[in-house]
Design a protein around this motif. Structure first.
Motif, PDB file in Angstrom:
ATOM      1  N   SER A  16       0.809  -1.208   0.000  1.00  0.00           N
ATOM      2  CA  SER A  16       0.000   0.000   0.000  1.00  0.00           C
ATOM      3  C   SER A  16       0.853   1.274   0.000  1.00  0.00           C
ATOM      4  O   SER A  16       2.079   1.224   0.094  1.00  0.00           O
ATOM      5  CB  SER A  16      -0.920   0.003   1.216  1.00  0.00           C
ATOM      6  N   LEU A  17       0.157   2.399  -0.079  1.00  0.00           N
ATOM      7  CA  LEU A  17       0.705   3.760   0.095  1.00  0.00           C
ATOM      8  C   LEU A  17       1.563   4.245  -1.071  1.00  0.00           C
ATOM      9  O   LEU A  17       1.996   5.397  -1.073  1.00  0.00           O
ATOM     10  CB  LEU A  17       1.530   3.884   1.392  1.00  0.00           C
ATOM     11  N   GLY A  18       1.819   3.403  -2.052  1.00  0.00           N
ATOM     12  CA  GLY A  18       2.675   3.795  -3.162  1.00  0.00           C
ATOM     13  C   GLY A  18       1.898   4.164  -4.411  1.00  0.00           C
ATOM     14  O   GLY A  18       0.732   4.568  -4.345  1.00  0.00           O
ATOM     15  N   VAL A  19       2.547   4.031  -5.559  1.00  0.00           N
ATOM     16  CA  VAL A  19       1.927   4.414  -6.832  1.00  0.00           C
ATOM     17  C   VAL A  19       1.561   3.163  -7.637  1.00  0.00           C
ATOM     18  O   VAL A  19       1.726   3.112  -8.853  1.00  0.00           O
ATOM     19  CB  VAL A  19       2.845   5.362  -7.640  1.00  0.00           C
ATOM     20  N   LEU A  20       1.039   2.168  -6.942  1.00  0.00           N
ATOM     21  CA  LEU A  20       0.631   0.917  -7.582  1.00  0.00           C
ATOM     22  C   LEU A  20      -0.457   1.182  -8.625  1.00  0.00           C
ATOM     23  O   LEU A  20      -1.448   1.854  -8.349  1.00  0.00           O
ATOM     24  CB  LEU A  20       0.118  -0.055  -6.524  1.00  0.00           C
ATOM     25  N   SER A  21      -0.271   0.608  -9.808  1.00  0.00           N
ATOM     26  CA  SER A  21      -1.224   0.799 -10.898  1.00  0.00           C
ATOM     27  C   SER A  21      -1.666  -0.558 -11.442  1.00  0.00           C
ATOM     28  O   SER A  21      -1.301  -1.608 -10.916  1.00  0.00           O
ATOM     29  CB  SER A  21      -0.577   1.624 -12.014  1.00  0.00           C
ATOM     30  N   ASN A  35      -3.896   3.585  -4.087  1.00  0.00           N
ATOM     31  CA  ASN A  35      -3.419   2.997  -5.334  1.00  0.00           C
ATOM     32  C   ASN A  35      -3.972   3.776  -6.522  1.00  0.00           C
ATOM     33  O   ASN A  35      -4.795   4.687  -6.377  1.00  0.00           O
ATOM     34  CB  ASN A  35      -3.838   1.524  -5.413  1.00  0.00           C
ATOM     35  N   PHE A  36      -3.518   3.375  -7.707  1.00  0.00           N
ATOM     36  CA  PHE A  36      -3.954   3.987  -8.953  1.00  0.00           C
ATOM     37  C   PHE A  36      -4.491   2.901  -9.876  1.00  0.00           C
ATOM     38  O   PHE A  36      -4.230   2.883 -11.075  1.00  0.00           O
ATOM     39  CB  PHE A  36      -2.788   4.749  -9.591  1.00  0.00           C
ATOM     40  N   VAL A  37      -5.238   1.998  -9.297  1.00  0.00           N
ATOM     41  CA  VAL A  37      -5.767   0.830  -9.998  1.00  0.00           C
ATOM     42  C   VAL A  37      -7.168   1.146 -10.521  1.00  0.00           C
ATOM     43  O   VAL A  37      -8.006   1.697  -9.794  1.00  0.00           O
ATOM     44  CB  VAL A  37      -5.810  -0.385  -9.044  1.00  0.00           C
ATOM     45  N   THR A  38      -7.432   0.798 -11.768  1.00  0.00           N
ATOM     46  CA  THR A  38      -8.749   1.052 -12.341  1.00  0.00           C
ATOM     47  C   THR A  38      -9.763   0.042 -11.799  1.00  0.00           C
ATOM     48  O   THR A  38      -9.402  -1.031 -11.309  1.00  0.00           O
ATOM     49  CB  THR A  38      -8.704   0.961 -13.870  1.00  0.00           C
ATOM     50  N   GLU A  39     -11.021   0.402 -11.910  1.00  0.00           N
ATOM     51  CA  GLU A  39     -12.075  -0.442 -11.349  1.00  0.00           C
ATOM     52  C   GLU A  39     -12.103  -1.853 -11.943  1.00  0.00           C
ATOM     53  O   GLU A  39     -12.260  -2.833 -11.199  1.00  0.00           O
ATOM     54  CB  GLU A  39     -13.430   0.234 -11.531  1.00  0.00           C
ATOM     55  N   PRO A  40     -11.949  -2.028 -13.265  1.00  0.00           N
ATOM     56  CA  PRO A  40     -11.970  -3.391 -13.808  1.00  0.00           C
ATOM     57  C   PRO A  40     -10.859  -4.281 -13.237  1.00  0.00           C
ATOM     58  O   PRO A  40     -11.084  -5.463 -12.935  1.00  0.00           O
ATOM     59  CB  PRO A  40     -11.792  -3.191 -15.316  1.00  0.00           C
ATOM     60  N   VAL A  41      -9.657  -3.727 -13.081  1.00  0.00           N
ATOM     61  CA  VAL A  41      -8.544  -4.522 -12.550  1.00  0.00           C
ATOM     62  C   VAL A  41      -8.749  -4.788 -11.056  1.00  0.00           C
ATOM     63  O   VAL A  41      -8.471  -5.888 -10.559  1.00  0.00           O
ATOM     64  CB  VAL A  41      -7.200  -3.822 -12.816  1.00  0.00           C
ATOM     65  N   ALA A  42      -9.256  -3.800 -10.346  1.00  0.00           N
ATOM     66  CA  ALA A  42      -9.552  -4.003  -8.926  1.00  0.00           C
ATOM     67  C   ALA A  42     -10.567  -5.119  -8.752  1.00  0.00           C
ATOM     68  O   ALA A  42     -10.450  -5.967  -7.857  1.00  0.00           O
ATOM     69  CB  ALA A  42     -10.078  -2.708  -8.318  1.00  0.00           C
TER      70      ALA A  42
END
Length: 318
Positions: free
Chosen positions: A245-250, A274-281
């Motif tokens: 967590s807390l980083g720039v995970l995409s 994070n910077f993860v899009t909804e489909p990937v999440a």
């Protein structure tokens, strides 16, 4: 709520502020709390130095009964590193015979930005207290952690806006057979966080930390690279919880995780901020939650775009 605030507890004990001289306050039993020792560098109504507080503390409680110490502000931390604090702890090893936990640098943002906290070589504390079970540090500036051997340390934490690669390599080369919980805020290069995935390799390879059950590699500007390395890291098989967590995970990093080894044995996977899009999440949740893994994908991170370039930020830097 700020991520950088005073500890509420240490080693399962509530943090207790050691009072100023003459304060009408009954002291708890020595082993009932985590004693927080700090001074106001602007003095206010009390002109004690941190060394004065330390001496008064040791004279006011039963040192042999003290289990946990939290070191707060010792002066203006950007002008005075922690070497004096480390030495006072080392010098008191014959009196603090029951000490189990130490945290150095419990300053919040109003006292100093995390990158302003000047640390030092903190490993003499571990050498002086061979029965210590928990150790933590906040602030990466001037921090040193050469490789150590310690048989009883179970928890090791580093909170930094930039954790030096030298420190990461020192941890990776250490012999810590009892260590169960390792948490490192790696930070950004601008504030000294120059650790690389190669520096983490001995930890990720497994075997170096045989008792490790929780691994946190957090707050990093290379979070995707770390996630890709973790995806095939042998150490993951021995973990019960993993924190990236807390980083720039995409999407790139999460996709690498999903394409790697199974993670269904974990009790918890923390990917918040994070910077993860909804489909990937949704793919992560569908892959892991039916197996009983608690997945945290909350708190989208902060970013801005400049001339088509997207800039992403870790949760904690300065």
């Amino acid at each position: 709520m700020s991520l950088v605030e005073h500890l509420k507890e240490l080693h399962g004990l509530p943090a207790f502020d050691f009072p100023e001289p003459g304060a009408p306050q009954e002291l708890p039993e020595a082993g009932a709390v985590a004693w927080r020792l700090a001074v106001d560098p602007y003095r206010g109504v009390c002109d004690e130095e941190w060394d004065d507080v330390w001496d008064r503390f040791l004279d006011s409680v039963d040192p042999a009964g003290v289990r946990a110490i939290v070191v707060g502000q010792w002066d203006e931390p950007y002008d005075n590193d922690s070497s004096g604090i480390v030495q006072r702890l080392v010098d008191a090893r014959g009196r603090l015979t029951g000490l189990q936990a130490v945290f150095i640098g419990d300053l919040e943002m109003e006292e100093a930005e995390i990158s302003w906290i000047e640390q030092s070589d903190v490993t003499p504390v571990l050498d002086a207290y061979p029965l210590l079970e928990e150790f933590g540090v906040r602030g990466g500036t001037k921090l040193r952690f050469p490789a150590v051997r310690h048989k009883h340390l179970r928890t090791l934490r580093f909170q930094a806006g930039g954790l030096p690669g030298e420190v990461v390599r020192g941890v990776a080369a250490s012999e810590l057979p009892a260590l169960e919980y390792l948490d490192m805020w790696l930070g950004v290069d601008e504030y000294g966080g120059d650790a690389t995935v190669a520096d983490l390799a001995p930890i990720l390879a497994g075997g170096q930390l045989p008792a490790l059950r929780h691994l946190g590699l957090r707050n990093s500007e290379i979070q995707d690279e770390i996630a890709a390395a973790v995806a095939s890291a042998p150490v993951v098989a021995q973990l019960t919880s993993l924190d990236l967590s807390l980083g720039v995970l995409s999407d790139e990093g999460v996709t690498a995780l999903l394409g790697g080894q199974p993670l269904t044995h974990l009790a918890r996977l923390d990917l918040h901020h994070n910077f993860v899009t909804e489909p990937v999440a949704r793919r992560v949740q569908e892959a892991l939650e039916p197996a009983g893994v608690e997945v945290d994908l909350s708190e989208p991170g902060d970013s801005w775009e400049d001339d088509g370039v997207v800039h992403r930020f870790t949760a904690v830097s300065e």
